[in-house]
Design a protein around this motif. Structure first.
Motif, mmCIF file in Angstrom:
data_model
loop_
_atom_site.group_PDB
_atom_site.id
_atom_site.type_symbol
_atom_site.label_atom_id
_atom_site.label_comp_id
_atom_site.label_asym_id
_atom_site.label_seq_id
_atom_site.Cartn_x
_atom_site.Cartn_y
_atom_site.Cartn_z
ATOM 1 N N UNK A 16 -58.667 55.944 31.345
ATOM 2 C CA UNK A 16 -57.931 57.231 31.974
ATOM 3 C C UNK A 16 -56.208 57.003 31.344
ATOM 4 N N UNK A 17 -55.680 57.917 31.494
ATOM 5 C CA UNK A 17 -54.141 57.751 31.388
ATOM 6 C C UNK A 17 -53.545 58.805 32.455
ATOM 7 N N UNK A 18 -52.613 58.128 33.014
ATOM 8 C CA UNK A 18 -51.977 58.465 34.080
ATOM 9 C C UNK A 18 -50.525 58.844 33.770
ATOM 10 N N UNK A 19 -50.122 60.396 33.964
ATOM 11 C CA UNK A 19 -48.799 60.551 33.354
ATOM 12 C C UNK A 19 -48.035 60.907 34.548
ATOM 13 N N UNK A 20 -46.510 60.179 34.855
ATOM 14 C CA UNK A 20 -45.907 60.667 36.153
ATOM 15 C C UNK A 20 -44.457 60.452 35.908
ATOM 16 N N UNK A 21 -43.454 61.175 36.521
ATOM 17 C CA UNK A 21 -42.100 61.035 36.205
ATOM 18 C C UNK A 21 -41.571 59.737 37.128
ATOM 19 N N UNK A 22 -40.679 58.960 36.442
ATOM 20 C CA UNK A 22 -39.877 57.963 37.200
ATOM 21 C C UNK A 22 -38.431 58.097 36.897
ATOM 22 N N UNK A 23 -37.821 58.589 37.983
ATOM 23 C CA UNK A 23 -36.424 58.750 37.405
ATOM 24 C C UNK A 23 -36.204 60.010 36.447
ATOM 25 N N UNK A 24 -35.490 59.715 35.406
ATOM 26 C CA UNK A 24 -35.382 60.499 34.272
ATOM 27 C C UNK A 24 -36.359 60.269 33.146
ATOM 28 N N UNK A 25 -37.239 59.334 33.309
ATOM 29 C CA UNK A 25 -38.095 58.984 32.327
ATOM 30 C C UNK A 25 -39.610 59.685 32.678
ATOM 31 N N UNK A 26 -40.515 59.721 31.683
ATOM 32 C CA UNK A 26 -41.884 60.042 31.883
ATOM 33 C C UNK A 26 -42.797 58.763 31.695
ATOM 34 N N UNK A 27 -43.545 58.247 32.462
ATOM 35 C CA UNK A 27 -44.172 57.109 32.376
ATOM 36 C C UNK A 27 -45.613 57.527 32.001
ATOM 37 N N UNK A 28 -46.300 56.678 30.976
ATOM 38 C CA UNK A 28 -47.695 56.758 30.552
ATOM 39 C C UNK A 28 -48.446 55.580 30.994
ATOM 40 N N UNK A 29 -49.234 55.497 31.613
ATOM 41 C CA UNK A 29 -50.013 54.414 31.904
ATOM 42 C C UNK A 29 -51.592 54.459 31.778
ATOM 43 N N UNK A 30 -52.070 53.817 30.574
ATOM 44 C CA UNK A 30 -53.251 54.210 30.243
ATOM 45 C C UNK A 30 -54.115 52.910 30.266
ATOM 46 N N UNK A 31 -55.437 52.808 30.655
ATOM 47 C CA UNK A 31 -56.409 51.763 30.801
ATOM 48 C C UNK A 31 -57.982 52.196 30.211
ATOM 49 N N UNK A 32 -58.641 51.668 29.337
ATOM 50 C CA UNK A 32 -59.706 51.804 29.064
ATOM 51 C C UNK A 32 -60.612 50.532 28.394
ATOM 52 N N UNK A 33 -61.903 50.986 28.168
ATOM 53 C CA UNK A 33 -62.714 50.009 27.831
ATOM 54 C C UNK A 33 -62.251 49.373 26.540
ATOM 55 N N UNK A 34 -62.344 48.069 26.320
ATOM 56 C CA UNK A 34 -61.865 47.382 25.095
ATOM 57 C C UNK A 34 -62.814 47.818 23.922
ATOM 58 N N UNK A 35 -62.416 48.569 22.974
ATOM 59 C CA UNK A 35 -63.236 48.740 21.541
ATOM 60 C C UNK A 35 -63.642 47.702 20.784
ATOM 61 N N UNK A 36 -62.902 46.642 20.895
ATOM 62 C CA UNK A 36 -63.157 45.559 20.094
ATOM 63 C C UNK A 36 -62.520 45.430 18.848
ATOM 64 N N UNK A 37 -61.403 46.468 18.732
ATOM 65 C CA UNK A 37 -60.638 46.547 17.614
ATOM 66 C C UNK A 37 -59.106 46.964 18.039
ATOM 67 N N UNK A 38 -58.253 46.938 17.298
ATOM 68 C CA UNK A 38 -56.784 47.632 17.322
ATOM 69 C C UNK A 38 -56.897 49.127 17.794
ATOM 70 N N UNK A 39 -56.427 49.282 18.978
ATOM 71 C CA UNK A 39 -56.401 50.832 19.395
ATOM 72 C C UNK A 39 -55.006 51.203 19.496
#
Length: 180
Positions: A16-39
């Protein structure tokens, strides 16, 4: 743009990806299952892609990413966002000469069934995947995963004649790139 979105890996929701405001910035927080390679993660919506970065191991078979972006950095991002997935997942636009004929050109003709289009393959990661940030003095800066890089416009007076940086075209302009 703010909200929660699925991270699609192999056509399945695997994070999942959670997108929210933090002051003047927009924060993207992502967490996922490890696919076993560079993502390399991007957000998609309306036929557009916005590159977020490389997800890092977070333990317990998971990978994570936290990115804070300014309004200027979000200027090319899709709005609204539909989902997140590996970068480079959009098919390249077709050249104009290959475009489908419009309805007026085909009216009255026999209907032909077009062969199914092949599945698009994501392109390999390239230098274009690097997200550069502009500094107030007109230079660009980024972190490539190992070190910080600085890019000065080619021909800039601050660029010494003996400098041996690598020349790259970034956003259609020639720059000389140096490790910081």
């Amino acid at each position: 743009m703010y909200g929660d979105y699925p991270i699609l890996l192999g056509g399945e929701s695997r994070g999942s990806l959670h997108v929210y405001p933090e002051g003047l910035m927009t924060v993207f927080e992502a967490a996922a299952d490890d696919p076993g390679s560079l993502l390399r993660l991007s957000v998609y919506g309306g036929g557009a892609e916005g590159y977020l970065g490389v997800m890092a191991p977070a333990g317990s078979g998971r990978v994570a990413l936290r990115k804070r972006l300014s309004r200027a950095a979000l200027s090319g991002f899709p709005d609204p966002i539909e989902f997140a997935a590996p970068a480079g997942g959009l098919p390249a636009p077709r050249p104009m000469e290959e475009a489908e004929p419009c309805a007026a050109e085909t009216a009255g003709g026999p209907e032909e069934e077009a062969p199914p289009a092949p599945e698009p393959q994501p392109p390999p990661p390239s230098e274009d995947d690097t997200l550069w940030f502009t500094t107030p003095d007109g230079a660009l800066t980024t972190f490539d995963g190992r070190r910080s890089l600085v890019a000065l416009p080619a021909g800039d007076v601050r660029l010494p004649s003996w400098a041996g940086g690598v020349e790259r075209v970034i956003d259609g302009r020639k720059y000389v790139v140096f490790p910081r």
